[in-house]
Design an enzyme around this catalytic site. Structure first.
Site, PDB file in Angstrom:
ATOM      1  N   CYS A  79       0.826  -1.206   0.000  1.00  0.00           N
ATOM      2  CA  CYS A  79       0.000   0.000   0.000  1.00  0.00           C
ATOM      3  C   CYS A  79       0.863   1.260   0.000  1.00  0.00           C
ATOM      4  O   CYS A  79       1.438   1.613  -1.021  1.00  0.00           O
ATOM      5  CB  CYS A  79      -1.014  -0.042   1.141  1.00  0.00           C
ATOM      6  SG  CYS A  79      -2.398   1.094   0.906  1.00  0.00           S
ATOM      7  N   HIS A 171      -3.127  -5.222   1.299  1.00  0.00           N
ATOM      8  CA  HIS A 171      -2.524  -5.549   2.594  1.00  0.00           C
ATOM      9  C   HIS A 171      -2.530  -7.058   2.838  1.00  0.00           C
ATOM     10  O   HIS A 171      -3.449  -7.575   3.479  1.00  0.00           O
ATOM     11  CB  HIS A 171      -3.305  -4.867   3.719  1.00  0.00           C
ATOM     12  CG  HIS A 171      -3.193  -3.383   3.724  1.00  0.00           C
ATOM     13  ND1 HIS A 171      -2.271  -2.713   4.481  1.00  0.00           N
ATOM     14  CD2 HIS A 171      -3.887  -2.442   3.034  1.00  0.00           C
ATOM     15  CE1 HIS A 171      -2.396  -1.414   4.281  1.00  0.00           C
ATOM     16  NE2 HIS A 171      -3.371  -1.219   3.404  1.00  0.00           N
ATOM     17  N   GLU A 173      -0.868  -8.695   4.927  1.00  0.00           N
ATOM     18  CA  GLU A 173      -0.707  -8.965   6.359  1.00  0.00           C
ATOM     19  C   GLU A 173      -2.040  -8.993   7.100  1.00  0.00           C
ATOM     20  O   GLU A 173      -2.108  -9.455   8.238  1.00  0.00           O
ATOM     21  CB  GLU A 173       0.230  -7.925   6.987  1.00  0.00           C
ATOM     22  CG  GLU A 173      -0.388  -6.570   7.266  1.00  0.00           C
ATOM     23  CD  GLU A 173      -0.530  -5.645   6.060  1.00  0.00           C
ATOM     24  OE1 GLU A 173      -0.977  -4.501   6.245  1.00  0.00           O
ATOM     25  OE2 GLU A 173      -0.214  -6.059   4.922  1.00  0.00           O
TER      26      GLU A 173
END
Length: 188
Positions: A79, A171, A173
């Site tokens: 990002c 994202h 994660e």
């Protein structure tokens, strides 16, 4: 065992560190330039790219991260990290690290209320589609001859790779799918 740093100035630092641990690597929250010497790779997490750039400059991390990458170490930008690593930002004079030959559109998918999740196919990942979380996400509007596109949403490039630099507009994660992180660690 590889040691992966996460730039810990802003963003989803703890989520990245948990993902790193889950694949059997060592994760370090990076706040100082001298920590880079311990690392095999570095993740530039999501957040707000202008704020991250200012903080990187304030703490002498902007040029040292650039030098770190130039020594052949790996960088993963998610990002805002994608924005920071780009060659340039569309319609902006903001300085970037210029680690991957791309031009990006900041907040390309819209504002916070336009955030979304979708399944995407990522080149280089085996198995099912990847769960991608887009939050005020940028996208890549131009890719130079040195960079390779890895994934698209609505004909917009959302992931790319150049050497040991991997970037995503989303994202990874924030999901339980660690395949992109594993891909990153495998190229270090």
């Amino acid at each position: 065992m590889k040691t992966i740093g996460v730039l810990a100035l802003q963003g989803a630092v703890s989520e990245h560190l948990e993902a790193i641990k889950s694949i059997g690597a060592t994760g370090i929250a990076v706040k100082h330039p001298d920590q880079l010497s311990q690392l095999d790779g570095l993740i530039l997490p999501g957040g707000e790219s202008t704020t991250m750039r200012r903080l990187m400059k304030k703490y002498d991390l902007f040029e040292t991260v650039k030098a770190f990458a130039e020594t052949g170490k790996g960088i993963m930008g998610t990002c805002a990290g994608l924005v920071l690593t780009a060659r340039e930002i569309d319609e902006s004079q903001d300085e970037t690290l210029q680690l991957i030959d791309t031009t990006v559109v900041r907040n390309g998918f819209g504002r916070q209320k336009d955030s979304f999740e979708t399944m995407i196919v990522v080149k280089g990942l085996t198995g099912s589609a990847f769960p991608a979380v887009f939050i005020r996400a940028p996208y890549i509007v131009a890719v130079g001859k040195e960079a390779e596109t890895l994934a698209f949403v609505d004909n917009k490039c959302v992931a790319a790779r150049q050497g040991k630099v991997i970037v995503t507009a989303f994202h990874p994660e924030l999901t339980n799918d660690t395949r992109l992180l594993e891909l990153f660690v495998s190229i270090l």
